[in-house]
Design a protein around this motif. Structure first.
Motif, PDB file in Angstrom:
ATOM      1  N   GLN A  52       0.851  -1.185   0.000  1.00 36.47           N
ATOM      2  CA  GLN A  52       0.000   0.000   0.000  1.00 36.47           C
ATOM      3  C   GLN A  52       0.885   1.233   0.000  1.00 36.47           C
ATOM      4  OE1 GLN A  52      -2.453  -0.188   3.509  1.00 36.47           O
ATOM      5  NE2 GLN A  52      -3.638  -1.946   2.797  1.00 36.47           N
ATOM      6  N   VAL A  53       0.282   2.386  -0.295  1.00 33.25           N
ATOM      7  CA  VAL A  53       1.015   3.647  -0.225  1.00 33.25           C
ATOM      8  C   VAL A  53       0.917   4.199   1.191  1.00 33.25           C
ATOM      9  CG1 VAL A  53       1.191   6.008  -1.069  1.00 33.25           C
ATOM     10  CG2 VAL A  53       0.609   4.166  -2.653  1.00 33.25           C
ATOM     11  N   ARG A  54       2.054   4.544   1.762  1.00 30.38           N
ATOM     12  CA  ARG A  54       2.092   5.132   3.096  1.00 30.38           C
ATOM     13  C   ARG A  54       2.204   6.651   2.984  1.00 30.38           C
ATOM     14  NH1 ARG A  54       7.159   2.590   5.872  1.00 30.38           N
ATOM     15  NH2 ARG A  54       6.429   3.890   7.608  1.00 30.38           N
ATOM     16  N   HIS A  55       1.484   7.377   3.824  1.00 35.82           N
ATOM     17  CA  HIS A  55       1.655   8.819   3.972  1.00 35.82           C
ATOM     18  C   HIS A  55       2.499   9.015   5.229  1.00 35.82           C
ATOM     19  CE1 HIS A  55      -1.705   8.975   1.134  1.00 35.82           C
ATOM     20  NE2 HIS A  55      -1.427  10.238   0.949  1.00 35.82           N
ATOM     21  N   LEU A  56       3.759   9.339   5.061  1.00 36.83           N
ATOM     22  CA  LEU A  56       4.698   9.328   6.174  1.00 36.83           C
ATOM     23  C   LEU A  56       4.352  10.327   7.274  1.00 36.83           C
ATOM     24  CD1 LEU A  56       8.070   8.883   4.252  1.00 36.83           C
ATOM     25  CD2 LEU A  56       6.513   7.138   5.146  1.00 36.83           C
ATOM     26  N   ASN A  57       3.723  11.456   6.910  1.00 30.68           N
ATOM     27  CA  ASN A  57       3.382  12.429   7.946  1.00 30.68           C
ATOM     28  C   ASN A  57       1.956  12.263   8.454  1.00 30.68           C
ATOM     29  OD1 ASN A  57       1.797  13.461   5.909  1.00 30.68           O
ATOM     30  ND2 ASN A  57       2.818  15.464   5.803  1.00 30.68           N
ATOM     31  N   GLY A  58       1.267  11.216   7.966  1.00 34.42           N
ATOM     32  CA  GLY A  58      -0.068  10.927   8.454  1.00 34.42           C
ATOM     33  C   GLY A  58      -1.169  11.748   7.820  1.00 34.42           C
TER      34      GLY A  58
ATOM     35  N   TRP B 113       6.035   3.210  -0.714  1.00 34.48           N
ATOM     36  CA  TRP B 113       5.378   1.902  -0.730  1.00 34.48           C
ATOM     37  C   TRP B 113       5.666   1.171   0.572  1.00 34.48           C
ATOM     38  CZ3 TRP B 113       1.775   1.264  -4.119  1.00 34.48           C
ATOM     39  CH2 TRP B 113       1.869   1.801  -5.406  1.00 34.48           C
ATOM     40  N   GLY B 114       4.650   0.534   1.128  1.00 36.32           N
ATOM     41  CA  GLY B 114       4.828  -0.225   2.360  1.00 36.32           C
ATOM     42  C   GLY B 114       3.774  -1.310   2.465  1.00 36.32           C
ATOM     43  N   THR B 115       3.736  -1.958   3.606  1.00 39.93           N
ATOM     44  CA  THR B 115       2.767  -3.027   3.827  1.00 39.93           C
ATOM     45  C   THR B 115       1.527  -2.489   4.537  1.00 39.93           C
ATOM     46  OG1 THR B 115       3.668  -3.609   5.995  1.00 39.93           O
ATOM     47  CG2 THR B 115       4.669  -4.670   4.074  1.00 39.93           C
ATOM     48  N   ALA B 116       0.488  -3.305   4.566  1.00 38.07           N
ATOM     49  CA  ALA B 116      -0.739  -2.920   5.264  1.00 38.07           C
ATOM     50  C   ALA B 116      -0.459  -2.691   6.745  1.00 38.07           C
ATOM     51  CB  ALA B 116      -1.807  -3.994   5.074  1.00 38.07           C
ATOM     52  N   GLN B 117       0.423  -3.510   7.323  1.00 41.79           N
ATOM     53  CA  GLN B 117       0.752  -3.360   8.734  1.00 41.79           C
ATOM     54  C   GLN B 117       1.483  -2.048   8.987  1.00 41.79           C
ATOM     55  OE1 GLN B 117      -0.134  -5.361  11.451  1.00 41.79           O
ATOM     56  NE2 GLN B 117       0.584  -3.484  12.444  1.00 41.79           N
ATOM     57  N   GLU B 118       2.404  -1.683   8.095  1.00 35.93           N
ATOM     58  CA  GLU B 118       3.122  -0.412   8.249  1.00 35.93           C
ATOM     59  C   GLU B 118       2.156   0.767   8.135  1.00 35.93           C
ATOM     60  OE1 GLU B 118       7.600  -1.386   6.576  1.00 35.93           O
ATOM     61  OE2 GLU B 118       5.962  -1.126   5.142  1.00 35.93           O
TER      62      GLU B 118
ATOM     63  N   ASP C  41       1.373   3.524  10.951  1.00 39.68           N
ATOM     64  CA  ASP C  41       1.414   4.969  10.704  1.00 39.68           C
ATOM     65  C   ASP C  41       0.167   5.645  11.248  1.00 39.68           C
ATOM     66  OD1 ASP C  41       3.838   4.765   9.419  1.00 39.68           O
ATOM     67  OD2 ASP C  41       2.987   4.708   7.400  1.00 39.68           O
ATOM     68  N   ARG C  42      -1.005   5.041  10.995  1.00 33.90           N
ATOM     69  CA  ARG C  42      -2.256   5.624  11.486  1.00 33.90           C
ATOM     70  C   ARG C  42      -2.274   5.663  13.004  1.00 33.90           C
ATOM     71  NH1 ARG C  42      -4.363   2.366   7.298  1.00 33.90           N
ATOM     72  NH2 ARG C  42      -5.017   0.774   8.787  1.00 33.90           N
ATOM     73  N   GLU C  43      -1.769   4.609  13.620  1.00 34.53           N
ATOM     74  CA  GLU C  43      -1.715   4.556  15.083  1.00 34.53           C
ATOM     75  C   GLU C  43      -0.780   5.636  15.623  1.00 34.53           C
ATOM     76  OE1 GLU C  43      -2.965   2.929  18.685  1.00 34.53           O
ATOM     77  OE2 GLU C  43      -3.550   2.223  16.688  1.00 34.53           O
ATOM     78  N   ALA C  44       0.371   5.797  14.957  1.00 37.24           N
ATOM     79  CA  ALA C  44       1.358   6.777  15.407  1.00 37.24           C
ATOM     80  C   ALA C  44       0.841   8.200  15.293  1.00 37.24           C
ATOM     81  CB  ALA C  44       2.649   6.621  14.596  1.00 37.24           C
ATOM     82  N   HIS C  45       0.006   8.444  14.289  1.00 36.72           N
ATOM     83  CA  HIS C  45      -0.518   9.790  14.078  1.00 36.72           C
ATOM     84  C   HIS C  45      -1.899   9.971  14.679  1.00 36.72           C
ATOM     85  CE1 HIS C  45       2.795  11.065  11.532  1.00 36.72           C
ATOM     86  NE2 HIS C  45       2.692   9.931  10.869  1.00 36.72           N
TER      87      HIS C  45
END
Length: 199
Positions: free
Chosen positions: A98-104, A116-121, A125-129
């Protein structure tokens, strides 16, 4: 071969800096996508013109998407995927990519914010933000936090009385009483009381 690129650029201010806009072709389509997350048409067509910038639409999850037309085929494309593909290559051959948005931020589609990253990553990211939907904020939630809190409070009071009577478990018939009172299935009730839901 598509017509030459139209002149003119766009500047986007990001945290005090001005970022020059770069355009790259969208593979298989007569469109370009930019480093600012804009999409423009690069071939003439009926009721449109070369260089016309498409107006994006936001889906229910907050992501921008556009509708691309080519040779009679109309398809919807999310802008963050178009940008990530244009700058970081095709989607990896992993089912969960999936595509990750690094800043959330869902609508920040600059290449440096996408990866590009995994569903878990992505979930991490969503949890971190702080964007992981939980409890009544989850799209599939059927009960409000107020209802859940009331049920748990009633359960705690019942268990306090049961312990005073020498019992360590809730009276089985109460599950049916609570399920009927709060309009839920017994399985759902047990899940909420166990703490596995609305944490």
């Amino acid at each position: 071969m598509y017509p030459p690129r139209v002149p003119g650029g766009h500047q986007q201010r990001v945290e005090g800096d001005v970022m020059e806009e770069e355009w790259r072709n969208i593979a298989g389509y007569p469109y370009d996508v930019s480093s600012c997350g804009r999409v423009r048409r690069m071939a003439p067509s009926r009721n449109t013109w070369i260089g016309r910038v498409l107006k994006p639409t936001t889906d229910r999850n907050g992501y921008y998407y556009v509708i691309l037309c080519h040779e009679g085929i109309v398809r919807t494309h999310k802008i963050h995927i178009l940008v990530c593909t244009a700058w970081h290559g095709e989607k990896p051959a992993i089912e969960t990519s999936q595509v990750r948005h690094l800043n959330g931020m869902h609508q920040d589609n600059r290449p440096e914010n996408l990866f590009w990253g995994t569903a878990q990553e992505n979930a991490d990211d969503r949890e971190a933000h702080g964007r992981q939907a939980k409890g009544e904020g989850h799209p599939s939630a059927l009960f409000t936090q107020k209802q859940v809190d009331a049920l748990r409070q009633e359960y705690r009071e019942h268990m306090r009385q049961r312990l005073q009577q020498g019992f360590v478990r809730a009276q089985r018939s109460m599950h049916s009483v609570w399920a009927q009172k709060y309009h839920m299935k017994i399985e759902t009730l047990k899940t909420i009381l166990s703490g596995r839901s609305y944490e």
